[in-house]
Every structure is written in structure tokens, then in C-alpha cells.
Design an enzyme around this catalytic site. Structure first.
Site, PDB file in Angstrom:
ATOM      1  N   GLU A   1       0.807  -1.222   0.000  1.00 33.47           N
ATOM      2  CA  GLU A   1       0.000   0.000   0.000  1.00 33.47           C
ATOM      3  C   GLU A   1       0.840   1.273   0.000  1.00 33.47           C
ATOM      4  O   GLU A   1       0.540   2.232  -0.715  1.00 33.47           O
ATOM      5  CB  GLU A   1      -0.959   0.001   1.197  1.00 33.47           C
ATOM      6  CG  GLU A   1      -2.127  -0.961   1.080  1.00 33.47           C
ATOM      7  CD  GLU A   1      -1.754  -2.402   1.409  1.00 33.47           C
ATOM      8  OE1 GLU A   1      -2.585  -3.300   1.192  1.00 33.47           O
ATOM      9  OE2 GLU A   1      -0.613  -2.619   1.893  1.00 33.47           O
TER      10      GLU A   1
ATOM     11  N   HIS B   1      -9.631  -5.315  11.259  1.00 34.23           N
ATOM     12  CA  HIS B   1     -10.267  -5.192   9.947  1.00 34.23           C
ATOM     13  C   HIS B   1     -11.649  -4.550  10.043  1.00 34.23           C
ATOM     14  O   HIS B   1     -12.463  -4.700   9.131  1.00 34.23           O
ATOM     15  CB  HIS B   1     -10.414  -6.576   9.290  1.00 34.23           C
ATOM     16  CG  HIS B   1      -9.129  -7.177   8.860  1.00 34.23           C
ATOM     17  ND1 HIS B   1      -8.166  -7.588   9.750  1.00 34.23           N
ATOM     18  CD2 HIS B   1      -8.629  -7.438   7.627  1.00 34.23           C
ATOM     19  CE1 HIS B   1      -7.136  -8.096   9.084  1.00 34.23           C
ATOM     20  NE2 HIS B   1      -7.396  -8.003   7.794  1.00 34.23           N
TER      21      HIS B   1
END
Length: 325
Positions: A60, A129
Site C-alpha cells: 500500500e 479489519h
């Protein structure tokens, strides 16, 4: 009008803007060959090819940095994060590069870039998450932050975000990609920074955004049977916030409950509560109340998840508290 899924509205927005502007491209993990983790980019590789729909490694920080550099050199990247929880790894590029580049370059470099992907809770995905990042990124000057609650807003706001000359954080609920809704035909944009009345009422104003709007609408239907008329404001844009619409509503209803899917400390609801007491204090007949996620890391257990999140019961209790009933 036509009926689209949330994911289809996002895809339509990106595809329309890519057809209009050759400088727009999409990159991220699995956006090309796999059609996107949530199938948002399905079919786009076939239409636009591998130079504009780009699969990246699981890195990322790296591909966000590539996008920032590209945006400074005349391109308009759309960065898809599989989930905003993974974008923590790219926070240096989002916060220290994209958000600050215009100021640090003395106005020489804009960063027309959209960072988008799934945000918030989505079933039993546990603490790392399941985070909601609206307040996190709204804290940063130089970023615009958007959270659509339905397919029409998703399309109209994403098109505006792609055309914006500065970085936009676009937060999509992982649980809403399959939601269906009516979307206007043809060219359709929603201005960034404009809230929307989802329902008009006279007794209490609910301010919310994202998928929690659905809870607010269910609550309004329940309380309508008790002759309690709820006004619902969908912020749509978290930075900048449309404070004026909120204040005008409070002047009518005299009561406010803010509902959000995030932790209470330094939250968007904290900011709204401050602004209401600062600019609508004389119109308040009760304190502003908040309904948020519990102040804990998110659980895996279904029973703890139910306890942690805002619910219809919690929102109804808050509304009746500000109504003194």
C-alpha cells in the site's frame, strides 16, 4: 432513473470519468485481472486495458506513493485499497505527501487523486479489519473526506471527487456494495460539502452518515407510529462538513442526536456536538446526545459485535431522552 448496486454505481462513475479524461486511471490490489476484491472494477480491464487498470503488489505504501507522484505530474489516479484498514500502511503518503503537497510547494503542485475502498465494520472480521476512518482522515487539513450512504450518492460524489484538483478520501462501507438504489440517468454530480435531508421532521434531528443512515431511517419509521417526527441529515461529506444545514435543522427541531459507526473520543459526533452548542445553543431544548461504537477494539464474537455497534434500540433511547419521554 435506473436501479444500480452500490458497486455498480461506483464502477459507472469511474468508467464515465475515464472515458472523458485519458489522464484518469485506476490502480490497486486485484483491481484488474480479478475485477476488484468487491467486484467494483468488474469489466474495466477489458475496456481500458492494463495501462489504465493496474494490478499492484500487496504494498500500500508503494502504490499510494506512485499515485501521489503521478498526480503531481498531470495524471488523475484512483487508488483502491482492498480495505481502509490496510491503508494505514499508506498513511505516510496520504497524510504527509498528498494532503500537504499544495501547501509545501507554495501552490505549485496539486494532487488530484482519489483514495477509495471498503471502510468500517463488515461482519466478523475482528479488531484490525473493522475500523471506521472518517474522523482519522477528517483531522488532516488538505484532505476531503466522503462517505456515501447509497448508490446515487456514491456515483455523484465519486465523479466530483475524481474531478477535484486535490486529494479526496472516499470511504465505502464493505457491507453496502450489494445495496440497490435508484441512480439518475446521464451526467450526474453531487457537490462536495453538501449534506442531504433523507427525511423531514419537526421533533428531533438525527445527524449521521454512511451505512448507519439505514438505522436512522428504520428508527424514524418506528417512531412515526408514536407521532414522533424525525428529521434525518446525511452528511455525505465529512470534510468539509455542511454545518449550516445542521444548524438550520436544529433551529426547527430544537433537539439533536448524532449517530456514527466509530469510537466516541475525538469523533465526528464530538465535532458536530461542539458546533451545535456554539452556533445553535439558544435553540436547544435538550443536550446533544451521541450514539457511537463502544470505546473498545472491535470484537470477533457476534454477541459483542451487537453490543458494540449503534443499534435501533440505542438510537430510540437517545431520541426519547432528548424528548424527555
Amino acid at each position: 432513473m435506473k436501479t444500480l448496486q452500490y458497486r455498480e454505481a461506483l464502477r459507472e462513475a469511474m468508467s464515465e470519468e475515464m472515458r472523458k479524461d485519458d489522464s484518469v486511471f485506476l490502480l490497486g490490489e486485484e483491481v484488474a485481472e480479478y475485477n476488484g476484491a468487491y467486484k467494483v472494477s468488474q469489466g474495466m480491464l477489458d475496456e481500458f486495458g492494463p495501462k489504465r487498470i493496474i494490478d499492484t503488489p500487496i504494498a500500500e505504501l508503494g502504490f499510494a506513493g506512485i499515485a501521489v507522484g503521478a498526480s503531481m505530474n498531470g495524471l488523475k489516479p484512483i487508488v483502491e485499497f482492498m480495505t481502509w484498514n490496510f491503508a494505514i500502511l499508506a498513511a505516510d503518503q496520504i497524510i504527509n505527501s498528498a494532503a500537504k503537497m499544495l501547501q509545501m510547494s507554495g501552490g505549485q503542485y496539486h494532487c488530484p487523486i482519489v483514495f477509495r475502498g471498503g471502510n468500517g465494520t463488515a461482519g466478523q472480521l475482528a479488531a484490525t479489519h473493522s475500523q471506521s476512518f472518517e474522523a482519522f482522515y477528517a483531522h488532516v487539513p488538505g484532505l476531503k473526506v466522503i462517505t456515501p450512504s447509497n448508490p446515487a450518492d456514491a456515483k455523484g460524489l465519486l465523479k466530483s471527487a475524481i474531478r477535484d484538483e486535490d486529494p479526496v478520501v472516499f470511504l465505502e462501507s464493505e457491507k453496502m456494495y450489494g445495496d440497490k438504489g435508484e441512480v439518475p440517468e446521464g451526467e450526474y454530480l453531487i457537490p462536495i460539502g453538501t449534506a442531504n435531508f433523507k427525511r423531514k421532521g419537526q421533533h428531533v434531528t438525527i445527524v449521521s452518515f454512511g451505512k448507519i443512515i439505514k438505522i436512522a431511517e428504520e428508527v424514524a419509521e418506528i417512531l412515526a407510529k408514536e407521532n414522533i417526527e424525525i428529521e434525518i441529515i446525511d452528511l455525505r461529506t465529512i470534510r468539509p462538513i455542511d454545518y449550516g444545514t445542521i444548524v438550520e435543522s436544529i433551529k426547527k427541531t430544537n433537539r439533536c442526536v448524532v449517530v456514527e459507526e466509530s469510537w466516541p473520543l475525538a469523533s465526528i459526533s464530538s465535532e458536530i456536538a461542539y458546533h451545535v452548542q456554539r452556533y445553535a445553543f439558544d435553540h436547544l431544548d435538550a443536550p446533544v446526545l451521541r450514539v457511537t461504537q463502544t470505546d473498545t477494539p472491535f470484537a470477533f464474537s457476534p454477541t459483542l459485535i451487537e453490543e458494540a455497534l449503534p443499534s435501533k434500540e440505542k438510537v430510540i433511547a437517545a431520541i426519547k431522552q432528548v424528548l424527555y419521554t
